[in-house]
Write a protein that holds these residues in place. Structure first.
Motif, PDB file in Angstrom:
ATOM      1  N   ASN A  64       0.813  -1.222   0.000  1.00  0.00           N
ATOM      2  CA  ASN A  64       0.000   0.000   0.000  1.00  0.00           C
ATOM      3  C   ASN A  64       0.845   1.270   0.000  1.00  0.00           C
ATOM      4  O   ASN A  64       0.334   2.365   0.193  1.00  0.00           O
ATOM      5  N   LYS A  65       2.169   1.123  -0.207  1.00  0.00           N
ATOM      6  CA  LYS A  65       3.082   2.268  -0.213  1.00  0.00           C
ATOM      7  C   LYS A  65       3.722   2.410  -1.604  1.00  0.00           C
ATOM      8  O   LYS A  65       4.474   1.540  -2.040  1.00  0.00           O
ATOM      9  N   SER A  66       3.424   3.498  -2.291  1.00  0.00           N
ATOM     10  CA  SER A  66       4.104   3.770  -3.557  1.00  0.00           C
ATOM     11  C   SER A  66       5.518   4.276  -3.261  1.00  0.00           C
ATOM     12  O   SER A  66       5.804   4.760  -2.163  1.00  0.00           O
ATOM     13  N   PHE A  67       6.393   4.174  -4.250  1.00  0.00           N
ATOM     14  CA  PHE A  67       7.783   4.549  -4.008  1.00  0.00           C
ATOM     15  C   PHE A  67       8.440   5.075  -5.283  1.00  0.00           C
ATOM     16  O   PHE A  67       7.949   4.874  -6.393  1.00  0.00           O
ATOM     17  N   ARG A  68       9.563   5.741  -5.090  1.00  0.00           N
ATOM     18  CA  ARG A  68      10.458   6.096  -6.185  1.00  0.00           C
ATOM     19  C   ARG A  68      11.882   6.123  -5.636  1.00  0.00           C
ATOM     20  O   ARG A  68      12.110   6.341  -4.448  1.00  0.00           O
ATOM     21  N   VAL A  69      12.842   5.889  -6.515  1.00  0.00           N
ATOM     22  CA  VAL A  69      14.253   5.901  -6.153  1.00  0.00           C
ATOM     23  C   VAL A  69      14.980   6.880  -7.072  1.00  0.00           C
ATOM     24  O   VAL A  69      14.804   6.844  -8.293  1.00  0.00           O
ATOM     25  N   ARG A  70      15.785   7.756  -6.484  1.00  0.00           N
ATOM     26  CA  ARG A  70      16.599   8.692  -7.252  1.00  0.00           C
ATOM     27  C   ARG A  70      18.067   8.479  -6.912  1.00  0.00           C
ATOM     28  O   ARG A  70      18.400   8.150  -5.775  1.00  0.00           O
ATOM     29  N   VAL A  71      18.918   8.713  -7.888  1.00  0.00           N
ATOM     30  CA  VAL A  71      20.367   8.639  -7.690  1.00  0.00           C
ATOM     31  C   VAL A  71      20.943  10.015  -7.984  1.00  0.00           C
ATOM     32  O   VAL A  71      20.676  10.596  -9.042  1.00  0.00           O
ATOM     33  N   GLU A  72      21.693  10.559  -7.039  1.00  0.00           N
ATOM     34  CA  GLU A  72      22.277  11.887  -7.193  1.00  0.00           C
ATOM     35  C   GLU A  72      23.766  11.839  -6.878  1.00  0.00           C
ATOM     36  O   GLU A  72      24.206  11.062  -6.031  1.00  0.00           O
ATOM     37  N   GLY A  73      24.494  12.671  -7.547  1.00  0.00           N
ATOM     38  CA  GLY A  73      25.924  12.774  -7.291  1.00  0.00           C
ATOM     39  C   GLY A  73      26.284  14.146  -6.772  1.00  0.00           C
ATOM     40  O   GLY A  73      25.766  15.148  -7.279  1.00  0.00           O
ATOM     41  N   PHE A  74      27.121  14.206  -5.765  1.00  0.00           N
ATOM     42  CA  PHE A  74      27.644  15.487  -5.285  1.00  0.00           C
ATOM     43  C   PHE A  74      28.997  15.713  -5.929  1.00  0.00           C
ATOM     44  O   PHE A  74      29.918  14.934  -5.747  1.00  0.00           O
ATOM     45  N   ASN A  75      29.107  16.772  -6.738  1.00  0.00           N
ATOM     46  CA  ASN A  75      30.333  17.152  -7.441  1.00  0.00           C
ATOM     47  C   ASN A  75      30.597  16.277  -8.656  1.00  0.00           C
ATOM     48  O   ASN A  75      31.723  16.199  -9.150  1.00  0.00           O
ATOM     49  N   ARG A  76      29.553  15.607  -9.144  1.00  0.00           N
ATOM     50  CA  ARG A  76      29.688  14.834 -10.384  1.00  0.00           C
ATOM     51  C   ARG A  76      28.306  14.620 -10.991  1.00  0.00           C
ATOM     52  O   ARG A  76      27.355  14.287 -10.271  1.00  0.00           O
ATOM     53  N   THR A  77      28.206  14.817 -12.299  1.00  0.00           N
ATOM     54  CA  THR A  77      26.953  14.572 -13.009  1.00  0.00           C
ATOM     55  C   THR A  77      26.920  13.125 -13.472  1.00  0.00           C
ATOM     56  O   THR A  77      27.862  12.646 -14.116  1.00  0.00           O
ATOM     57  N   LEU A  78      25.852  12.429 -13.130  1.00  0.00           N
ATOM     58  CA  LEU A  78      25.717  11.010 -13.476  1.00  0.00           C
ATOM     59  C   LEU A  78      24.788  10.866 -14.674  1.00  0.00           C
ATOM     60  O   LEU A  78      23.758  11.529 -14.764  1.00  0.00           O
ATOM     61  N   CYS A  79      25.144   9.974 -15.600  1.00  0.00           N
ATOM     62  CA  CYS A  79      24.312   9.759 -16.780  1.00  0.00           C
ATOM     63  C   CYS A  79      23.099   8.906 -16.414  1.00  0.00           C
ATOM     64  O   CYS A  79      23.093   8.188 -15.411  1.00  0.00           O
ATOM     65  N   SER A  80      22.073   8.977 -17.236  1.00  0.00           N
ATOM     66  CA  SER A  80      20.819   8.269 -16.960  1.00  0.00           C
ATOM     67  C   SER A  80      21.015   6.765 -16.892  1.00  0.00           C
ATOM     68  O   SER A  80      20.415   6.079 -16.044  1.00  0.00           O
ATOM     69  N   ALA A  81      21.837   6.212 -17.787  1.00  0.00           N
ATOM     70  CA  ALA A  81      22.066   4.765 -17.801  1.00  0.00           C
ATOM     71  C   ALA A  81      22.737   4.308 -16.512  1.00  0.00           C
ATOM     72  O   ALA A  81      22.394   3.246 -15.954  1.00  0.00           O
ATOM     73  N   ASP A  82      23.678   5.095 -16.026  1.00  0.00           N
ATOM     74  CA  ASP A  82      24.374   4.766 -14.778  1.00  0.00           C
ATOM     75  C   ASP A  82      23.390   4.807 -13.609  1.00  0.00           C
ATOM     76  O   ASP A  82      23.410   3.935 -12.728  1.00  0.00           O
ATOM     77  N   LYS A  83      22.530   5.820 -13.598  1.00  0.00           N
ATOM     78  CA  LYS A  83      21.531   5.927 -12.532  1.00  0.00           C
ATOM     79  C   LYS A  83      20.598   4.718 -12.532  1.00  0.00           C
ATOM     80  O   LYS A  83      20.295   4.147 -11.476  1.00  0.00           O
TER      81      LYS A  83
END
Length: 235
Positions: free
Chosen positions: A110-129
């Motif tokens: 009963n709990k929806s979710f999402r996951v995000r990947v973030e980098g501090f001091n580096r931009t991550l590509c979508s495939a890597d995320k």
């Protein structure tokens, strides 16, 4: 303290990750301490604060964590820490050490979710995320995915250091946490000097003014004297 009481205390407290803004570093810890004192929240450092923008505290309740971050100007967000490590593999090992009962209330059907990947001091590509999100498939996700307004918001945060020269290929540290609250940084834009009809050359910017109010432990209804209310205004 008996062994039973020690075990109960350990079970009651959880680790919370405070992701700080990389500005006014010298005020970061004093602001947290002032707000904690204002709300009578005990601060227990899980790790000694360093230069990096991540602070880890042990707290007895999620409500305390929410209340603490809600007043912070120098904290971007607060997360219930699910795991961390000096590498992605070490973070996964740390997560796997937690009992399933730790995650299930937030990943139930009963709990929806999402996951995000973030980098501090580096931009991550979508495939890597995407690869890193899929690496969490051992967690008991039973609910539906909701990218816009989920019940459970998970963030994987990779820290690549403070300097943008010779940024490493691999992160120095990786965290996974459940978002529990955000700082009040939206007030900076609302009270920006640019929004004022008159700006003196010595007017203080809104962010520093709010940090000062937190350090002074001001509450609604308090009377404040601004001795420089002319062109050199503080508040």
């Amino acid at each position: 303290m008996s062994n039973v009481n020690i075990m109960r205390a350990a079970a009651a407290s959880k680790k919370y990750l405070f992701w700080c803004i990389n500005e006014h570093i010298e005020f970061r810890v004093p602001e947290l301490k002032s707000i904690a004192s204002l709300f009578k929240i005990p601060l227990k450092w899980a790790e000694k604060p360093q230069e990096d923008p991540f602070l880890i505290l042990e707290m007895d309740s999620e409500q305390d964590a929410k209340k603490l971050v809600s007043r912070c100007m120098l904290v971007k967000a607060c997360y219930e820490l699910w795991g961390d490590g000096r590498s992605l593999e070490e973070m996964h090992e740390n997560i796997r050490e937690q009992p399933l009962s730790f995650f299930k209330p937030h990943l139930a059907s009963n709990k929806s979710f999402r996951v995000r990947v973030e980098g501090f001091n580096r931009t991550l590509c979508s495939a890597d995320k995407l690869t890193k999100i899929e690496s969490l498939n051992y967690l008991p996700f039973d609910g539906p995915v909701n990218l816009s307004n989920p019940d459970t918001k998970l963030n994987m945060i990779e820290y690549y250091g403070l300097t943008n020269v010779d940024v490493p290929k691999l992160p120095y540290r990786v965290f996974l946490g459940r978002l529990v609250g955000e700082g009040c940084r939206e007030l900076i834009a609302r009270y920006s000097l640019k929004q004022r009809s008159y700006i003196g050359s010595t007017s203080m910017d809104a962010q520093l003014a709010f940090i000062m109010t937190n350090m002074a432990q001001l509450m609604p209804g308090d009377l404040v004297l601004d001795p420089f209310v002319g062109t050199g205004l503080l508040l």
